[in-house]
Write a protein that holds these residues in place. Structure first.
Motif, short mmCIF file in Angstrom:
data_model
loop_
_atom_site.label_atom_id
_atom_site.label_comp_id
_atom_site.label_asym_id
_atom_site.label_seq_id
_atom_site.Cartn_x
_atom_site.Cartn_y
_atom_site.Cartn_z
N SER A 196 50.81 110.86 63.33
CA SER A 196 50.29 109.89 62.69
C SER A 196 51.52 109.04 62.06
CB SER A 196 49.76 110.33 61.22
OG SER A 196 50.50 111.28 60.69
N ALA A 197 52.81 109.70 62.09
CA ALA A 197 53.94 108.99 61.52
C ALA A 197 54.45 108.30 62.79
CB ALA A 197 55.07 109.92 61.34
N TRP A 198 54.30 108.57 63.97
CA TRP A 198 54.63 107.92 65.23
C TRP A 198 53.78 106.60 65.16
CZ3 TRP A 198 51.23 107.30 69.29
CH2 TRP A 198 51.70 106.85 70.44
N ALA A 199 52.49 106.63 65.00
CA ALA A 199 51.59 105.34 65.14
C ALA A 199 51.90 104.53 64.00
CB ALA A 199 50.17 105.97 64.76
N VAL A 200 52.07 104.79 62.82
CA VAL A 200 52.82 103.82 61.92
C VAL A 200 54.20 103.35 62.47
CG1 VAL A 200 53.29 103.38 59.73
CG2 VAL A 200 51.81 105.25 59.85
N ASN A 201 55.12 104.02 62.74
CA ASN A 201 56.36 103.53 63.35
C ASN A 201 56.08 102.62 64.55
OD1 ASN A 201 57.82 105.41 61.75
ND2 ASN A 201 58.09 106.98 63.30
N LYS A 202 55.04 102.72 65.33
CA LYS A 202 54.93 101.95 66.42
C LYS A 202 54.29 100.41 65.80
CE LYS A 202 51.90 103.06 69.23
NZ LYS A 202 51.16 103.64 70.54
N ILE A 203 53.64 100.66 64.69
CA ILE A 203 52.96 99.15 64.25
C ILE A 203 54.38 98.52 63.43
CG2 ILE A 203 51.83 98.64 62.21
CD1 ILE A 203 50.18 98.71 64.55
N ALA A 204 55.19 99.34 63.08
CA ALA A 204 56.07 98.44 62.33
C ALA A 204 57.17 97.73 63.55
CB ALA A 204 57.34 99.70 61.65
N ARG A 205 57.09 98.19 64.79
CA ARG A 205 57.94 97.67 65.81
C ARG A 205 56.88 96.59 66.36
NH1 ARG A 205 59.74 102.50 65.38
NH2 ARG A 205 61.85 102.87 65.34
N ARG A 206 55.60 96.83 66.74
CA ARG A 206 54.81 95.96 67.50
C ARG A 206 54.12 94.91 66.60
NH1 ARG A 206 51.79 99.66 72.11
NH2 ARG A 206 53.80 100.62 73.04
N HIS A 207 53.73 95.16 65.46
CA HIS A 207 53.42 94.13 64.72
C HIS A 207 53.98 93.99 63.32
CE1 HIS A 207 49.65 94.07 67.28
NE2 HIS A 207 49.83 95.45 67.35
N PRO A 208 55.34 93.71 63.32
CA PRO A 208 55.71 93.68 61.79
C PRO A 208 55.20 92.41 61.01
CG PRO A 208 57.06 92.44 63.90
CD PRO A 208 56.00 93.08 64.44
N GLU A 209 54.58 91.32 61.68
CA GLU A 209 54.21 90.40 60.68
C GLU A 209 53.17 91.02 59.86
OE1 GLU A 209 54.37 90.05 64.06
OE2 GLU A 209 56.22 88.64 64.32
N ASP A 210 52.17 91.69 60.48
CA ASP A 210 50.96 92.36 59.75
C ASP A 210 51.34 93.31 58.71
OD1 ASP A 210 48.56 91.37 61.27
OD2 ASP A 210 49.67 91.82 63.12
N LEU A 211 52.36 94.21 59.17
CA LEU A 211 52.90 95.03 58.30
C LEU A 211 53.71 94.58 57.12
CD1 LEU A 211 53.38 98.12 57.46
CD2 LEU A 211 55.49 98.04 58.68
N ALA A 212 54.36 93.16 57.39
CA ALA A 212 55.00 92.77 56.28
C ALA A 212 53.97 92.11 55.43
CB ALA A 212 55.88 91.47 56.97
N GLU A 213 52.79 91.55 56.21
CA GLU A 213 51.86 90.99 55.02
C GLU A 213 51.32 92.01 54.03
OE1 GLU A 213 47.45 88.60 55.10
OE2 GLU A 213 48.63 89.35 56.95
N LEU A 214 51.09 93.32 54.74
CA LEU A 214 50.49 94.56 53.74
C LEU A 214 51.55 94.55 52.71
CD1 LEU A 214 48.41 96.65 53.13
CD2 LEU A 214 49.49 98.20 54.75
#
Length: 254
Positions: A50-68
């Motif tokens: 689960s931690a790896w999945a969140v880490n991957k989003i931080a790299r692949r979808h930084p804009e979406d994560l930044a919005e959240l």
């Protein structure tokens, strides 16, 4: 090369590849003469799925994560200011952005129900806690995050008296608060149920493996007992043969 650069590379890898890559990075740092860095690299912990999945989003979808994370920052500010209207609007945005991120994470990897629930739990923590938000943004998580404090939610105006009819705004805010509480409770229940199912299956598999190996050991012990008996018999025959051979040789030498 510094520790952050190495960590960025390692935490971008799937968990099964982490340990070997970490050992290679530590070995390279040591060969380069940077023993302190090698020690620090060796201390980096392997992430959960689960931690790896969140880490991957931080790299692949930084804009979406930044919005959240921006929604979370504004939610915390609105809570401090006791701005019920802003909290209500931001809570709706939070649900939409969190849902989109959760879908992206699930599409990016095959997660078990328990891991998926831990992802949602981590995103919730990042929304309500600035420290958790910083960890998620960095992309170096090794385990899921959780938040046990009070989560920002729409503030209810003073409850109308028994005689007064509740205003639509009050009823809407009250309904949203109930929905959020129920949603959090449902997620926690889902995570607990998923974790229990996985550990129950793991227990059954471990019990079956233990029973099979115990039976195998018992069988090997039975064979070993027989083999030792045969070895003792062979040793006895060997001693008899040696003794008789010596006697025969002595008679021959006379």
């Amino acid at each position: 090369m510094d520790l952050d650069e190495v960590a960025d590379r390692l935490y971008a890898l799937p968990p099964p590849e982490f340990t070997a890559a970490r050992e290679a990075e530590a070995r390279a740092a040591k060969e380069a003469g940077d023993v302190p860095l090698a020690r620090d690299i060796a201390k980096l912990r392997k992430p959960t799925v689960s931690a790896w999945a969140v880490n991957k989003i931080a790299r692949r979808h930084p804009e979406d994560l930044a919005e959240l994370l921006d929604v979370g920052e504004r939610l915390r500010a609105a809570w401090q200011e006791q701005d019920a209207d802003a909290l209500a609007e931001l809570t709706q945005r939070r649900g939409a952005v969190t849902g989109r991120l959760s879908r992206l994470i699930r599409q990016a990897g095959d997660l078990s129900p328990a891991a998926a629930a831990e992802v949602d739990q981590t995103l919730d923590a990042a929304v309500v806690d600035a420290g958790a938000a910083g960890q998620v943004r960095r992309g170096h998580l090794v385990k899921p995050l959780s938040y046990s404090g009070f989560a920002p939610a729409p503030i209810l105006r003073e409850r109308p008296t028994r005689r007064a009819k509740p205003t639509p705004e009050y009823e809407a805010a009250e309904a949203r608060e109930r929905e959020e509480a129920e949603a959090r409770k449902a997620r926690e229940r889902e995570a607990a149920e998923a974790a229990h199912r996985e550990w129950r299956e793991a227990l059954e598999a471990a019990q079956q493996e233990y029973d099979e190996r115990a039976e195998r050991v018992a069988e090997l012990e039975r064979k070993l007992t027989k083999a030792r008996k045969k070895l003792d018999d062979a040793r006895n025959r060997l001693e008899v043969a040696r003794r008789e051979e010596r006697h025969a040789r002595r008679r021959l030498d006379r």
